[in-house]
Motif scaffolding. Sequence first.
Motif, PDB file in Angstrom:
ATOM      1  N   MET A 196      -1.594   3.229 -10.640  1.00  0.00           N
ATOM      2  CA  MET A 196      -1.376   3.147  -9.201  1.00  0.00           C
ATOM      3  C   MET A 196      -2.166   4.217  -8.453  1.00  0.00           C
ATOM      4  N   GLU A 197      -2.306   5.390  -9.058  1.00  0.00           N
ATOM      5  CA  GLU A 197      -3.108   6.445  -8.429  1.00  0.00           C
ATOM      6  C   GLU A 197      -4.582   6.055  -8.379  1.00  0.00           C
ATOM      7  N   THR A 198      -5.059   5.353  -9.420  1.00  0.00           N
ATOM      8  CA  THR A 198      -6.448   4.882  -9.416  1.00  0.00           C
ATOM      9  C   THR A 198      -6.664   3.875  -8.298  1.00  0.00           C
ATOM     10  N   VAL A 199      -5.708   2.960  -8.118  1.00  0.00           N
ATOM     11  CA  VAL A 199      -5.818   1.981  -7.033  1.00  0.00           C
ATOM     12  C   VAL A 199      -5.799   2.680  -5.682  1.00  0.00           C
ATOM     13  N   ALA A 200      -4.910   3.673  -5.532  1.00  0.00           N
ATOM     14  CA  ALA A 200      -4.816   4.399  -4.270  1.00  0.00           C
ATOM     15  C   ALA A 200      -6.138   5.079  -3.929  1.00  0.00           C
ATOM     16  N   ALA A 201      -6.780   5.678  -4.941  1.00  0.00           N
ATOM     17  CA  ALA A 201      -8.061   6.341  -4.710  1.00  0.00           C
ATOM     18  C   ALA A 201      -9.166   5.332  -4.427  1.00  0.00           C
ATOM     19  N   LEU A 202      -9.097   4.172  -5.067  1.00  0.00           N
ATOM     20  CA  LEU A 202     -10.130   3.153  -4.890  1.00  0.00           C
ATOM     21  C   LEU A 202     -10.057   2.531  -3.500  1.00  0.00           C
ATOM     22  N   ILE A 203      -8.844   2.173  -3.067  1.00  0.00           N
ATOM     23  CA  ILE A 203      -8.685   1.488  -1.781  1.00  0.00           C
ATOM     24  C   ILE A 203      -8.587   2.482  -0.630  1.00  0.00           C
ATOM     25  N   GLY A 204      -7.776   3.511  -0.780  1.00  0.00           N
ATOM     26  CA  GLY A 204      -7.655   4.503   0.281  1.00  0.00           C
ATOM     27  C   GLY A 204      -7.130   3.903   1.573  1.00  0.00           C
ATOM     28  N   ALA A 205      -5.931   3.312   1.524  1.00  0.00           N
ATOM     29  CA  ALA A 205      -5.354   2.671   2.707  1.00  0.00           C
ATOM     30  C   ALA A 205      -5.117   3.688   3.823  1.00  0.00           C
ATOM     31  N   ARG A 206      -5.351   3.251   5.055  1.00  0.00           N
ATOM     32  CA  ARG A 206      -5.158   4.113   6.223  1.00  0.00           C
ATOM     33  C   ARG A 206      -3.772   3.859   6.828  1.00  0.00           C
ATOM     34  N   PRO A 207      -3.029   4.918   7.139  1.00  0.00           N
ATOM     35  CA  PRO A 207      -1.671   4.761   7.670  1.00  0.00           C
ATOM     36  C   PRO A 207      -1.641   3.865   8.909  1.00  0.00           C
ATOM     37  N   GLY A 208      -0.659   2.977   8.946  1.00  0.00           N
ATOM     38  CA  GLY A 208      -0.450   2.141  10.122  1.00  0.00           C
ATOM     39  C   GLY A 208      -1.278   0.881  10.189  1.00  0.00           C
ATOM     40  N   GLU A 209      -2.345   0.778   9.371  1.00  0.00           N
ATOM     41  CA  GLU A 209      -3.200  -0.408   9.401  1.00  0.00           C
ATOM     42  C   GLU A 209      -2.796  -1.342   8.268  1.00  0.00           C
ATOM     43  N   PRO A 210      -2.590  -2.629   8.570  1.00  0.00           N
ATOM     44  CA  PRO A 210      -2.033  -3.539   7.557  1.00  0.00           C
ATOM     45  C   PRO A 210      -2.973  -3.832   6.398  1.00  0.00           C
ATOM     46  N   VAL A 211      -2.351  -4.061   5.245  1.00  0.00           N
ATOM     47  CA  VAL A 211      -3.033  -4.488   4.028  1.00  0.00           C
ATOM     48  C   VAL A 211      -2.396  -5.813   3.613  1.00  0.00           C
ATOM     49  N   VAL A 212      -3.204  -6.766   3.163  1.00  0.00           N
ATOM     50  CA  VAL A 212      -2.684  -8.046   2.687  1.00  0.00           C
ATOM     51  C   VAL A 212      -2.750  -8.065   1.164  1.00  0.00           C
ATOM     52  N   GLY A 213      -1.633  -8.350   0.514  1.00  0.00           N
ATOM     53  CA  GLY A 213      -1.596  -8.412  -0.948  1.00  0.00           C
ATOM     54  C   GLY A 213      -0.163  -8.567  -1.409  1.00  0.00           C
ATOM     55  N   GLY A 214       0.023  -9.064  -2.636  1.00  0.00           N
ATOM     56  CA  GLY A 214       1.372  -9.320  -3.099  1.00  0.00           C
ATOM     57  C   GLY A 214       1.761  -8.661  -4.404  1.00  0.00           C
ATOM     58  N   THR A 215       0.834  -7.964  -5.073  1.00  0.00           N
ATOM     59  CA  THR A 215       1.160  -7.374  -6.371  1.00  0.00           C
ATOM     60  C   THR A 215       1.686  -5.949  -6.204  1.00  0.00           C
ATOM     61  N   PHE A 216       2.429  -5.475  -7.215  1.00  0.00           N
ATOM     62  CA  PHE A 216       2.954  -4.116  -7.162  1.00  0.00           C
ATOM     63  C   PHE A 216       1.828  -3.094  -7.031  1.00  0.00           C
ATOM     64  N   PHE A 217       0.686  -3.384  -7.672  1.00  0.00           N
ATOM     65  CA  PHE A 217      -0.418  -2.425  -7.640  1.00  0.00           C
ATOM     66  C   PHE A 217      -1.098  -2.374  -6.277  1.00  0.00           C
ATOM     67  N   VAL A 218      -0.730  -3.283  -5.373  1.00  0.00           N
ATOM     68  CA  VAL A 218      -1.176  -3.214  -3.980  1.00  0.00           C
ATOM     69  C   VAL A 218      -0.050  -2.639  -3.118  1.00  0.00           C
ATOM     70  N   LEU A 219       1.159  -3.147  -3.347  1.00  0.00           N
ATOM     71  CA  LEU A 219       2.300  -2.722  -2.538  1.00  0.00           C
ATOM     72  C   LEU A 219       2.570  -1.227  -2.638  1.00  0.00           C
ATOM     73  N   VAL A 220       2.681  -0.715  -3.845  1.00  0.00           N
ATOM     74  CA  VAL A 220       3.114   0.673  -4.020  1.00  0.00           C
ATOM     75  C   VAL A 220       2.112   1.678  -3.444  1.00  0.00           C
ATOM     76  N   PRO A 221       0.820   1.659  -3.823  1.00  0.00           N
ATOM     77  CA  PRO A 221      -0.102   2.647  -3.252  1.00  0.00           C
ATOM     78  C   PRO A 221      -0.260   2.519  -1.739  1.00  0.00           C
ATOM     79  N   SER A 222      -0.304   1.286  -1.230  1.00  0.00           N
ATOM     80  CA  SER A 222      -0.499   1.097   0.207  1.00  0.00           C
ATOM     81  C   SER A 222       0.681   1.634   0.999  1.00  0.00           C
ATOM     82  N   LEU A 223       1.899   1.308   0.577  1.00  0.00           N
ATOM     83  CA  LEU A 223       3.083   1.810   1.262  1.00  0.00           C
ATOM     84  C   LEU A 223       3.190   3.323   1.147  1.00  0.00           C
TER      85      LEU A 223
END
Length: 491
Positions: A196-223
Motif C-alpha cells: 500500500m505504501e508503494t501504491v501511495a508513492a506511485l499515485i500520490g493522491a492529492r487531498p480533497g480531489e476525487p480518485v475513481v477505483g474499487g480495490t483496497f489498494f486504491v481505497l486505502v492509500p487514497s483515503l
Amino acid sequence: MLDLLDHALRAAPEKPAVLGATRTGRSRVRATRGELAGLADAYASSLYARGLRPGDTVGVAVRPGPRALAVLLALWRLGLRGAVLDPGAGPDVLRARLASARPSLVLADAAAQAVAGWARPLAARARLALPALDEFGTVATVGRRLPGCAPALGRAAVRVPTRDHADGDAVIVFTSGTTSRPRAVVHTRSGLAAGMETVAALIGARPGEPVVGGTFFVLVPSLAQGAPVALPARSPKVLARQLRRLCPQDTYLTPPQLRDALRAGARFTGRVWTGSAPASADLLGRIRDAGAAEAWGVYALTELFPAAAVESRDKAAFEGAGDLVGPPLPGVEVRTEGGELLLTGPAARHRYLGEAPDRWVRTGDRAHLDVTGRIVLEGRCKDMVLRRAENIYPGLYEPALQVPGVELAVLVGVPAGDGDERLVAVVQPRAGHAEAQLRSALAGPLRRMGSARPDALVFAEVPLSGRSRKPDRTATALLAAERLAAKEAAR
C-alpha cells in the motif's frame, strides 16, 4: 498505512470518504470519513466480544465498499487474519478454500448470503455460486439483514485493547488451484503495508480531489492521503457520466472496464491506471486520446502488488519483441531462472498457505530485462505452443497484433494430431472495423513473426474469465478449433 488511515479518518470526520454514482452519474456519499471510522470501531468491538483474538481467521464475503473496508480495518486492529471469499469461484472450489482457511467466523453481507440461498438460481445466470449457507460454519451478517440471513454481527459496548500485533498474518487471498489443493497467498501485516505504501508513492493522491477505483489498494492509500474515492459504476454508460462529472485526478480500472467505457464514449482526466489483465500500447494510447494526461499499465500479482509500471508513451516507443511492463518499482528485486521471471521485495507474499516461507515469487511469466533494466514479458510459461518441435510463447508476439482497430488479439494452440499444434491468431475487432481492413493491417506484423507466424487467423470475440476478465485461453483455443473445423467442413 492502515494505522495512518485510521488516524486520517478521525481527523476530518465530516468529509466524504467513499462515493457512489446515481444513474445520471452524479456522486452520492456512501460514507463519510467519520462514518467509516465508526463502522470499523463497531465491527472491532463486536468481533472482540465474540472472543476472536490475534491470529484467528475470519472469512470475508462482503461486496467492495465502505463495509468491506471497515471490516478490513477492524481485522487489522484486532490482529485477525482475513480470508477473502469470492462467489465467482464456484461452490466446489469455495468448499475447498473454506476447508483450507478454516475460519472461526465468516462475515457475509445479504447479497452473498442470497447467492448461497434463495437467489441461487438467479445468481447462477451471472456465474456466481456459493456453497449452501450452512456449509460456511458460523456466519454473521454485515450490513442490512434480510429474511433468511444469519444473525447480524451487531454492536457491542466492549473496549478493544490497544496492542502491538507485531508482524503476523494479515490476509489470505486465493488465486487458483483445483478443488483438492486450492492455492492461497498469505500476506503478513508488513507485506500488506509495504504494498500500500508503494501504491501511495506511485499515485500520490492529492487531498480533497476525487480518485475513481474499487480495490483496497486504491481505497486505502487514497483515503489515507485525504482523497475521497468513488467506486466505479458497473454500467459503462453510467461510468462515462460519472467520469465526466467527477473529473478525477486518478482513475483505476481494469482493461475490460476501460474498453467498455471507451465504447460508451467516456472521456478521461488526470492519470489513468490499469492492471489485473494485459493492457496493450494501443489501449493506453486510446485512453490518452480520450483526454487522460497519462495512461499507465501496472504489472502486479496477487503475490506482489505492484511490481512495475509503464506509461503509454514509453510502451508505444518500445520496438523490441514482447510486452514492456516497465522498470521494477522501488524495493522490487528481479531475476530470471530458466526464462521464468522471479520477483521479491518488501511487499511480496510471505508464503502460500500450508507451505514454508519463500522469499522469491515465481510469476509463471517468461521475461527478460532490456538494456535499461526494464521488464519485458514474453508470455506465460504454461501457454507455450509446440509446433513442429518449436516452442512458441504467445506473449512474445501478441503485442505486435494490437494494430489500430484490434480490440484483443490472442495466440493459441489447436491440436493438429501426433502431439503437434496449429498456431492460431484469434482477433477481436473493435466496433466499426471490417475484417478485410484488419487483414490488410495485420499482414505486415504477421510476416515479421517469422517462424512463429500463425497457421490461421480467426476473427471472433475473445472469451474472458475470472474476476479481472482476462482472456480465457482454453475457451479461446476451443473456439478457434470449432471455427477452423467448420471452415474445413464447408469446403
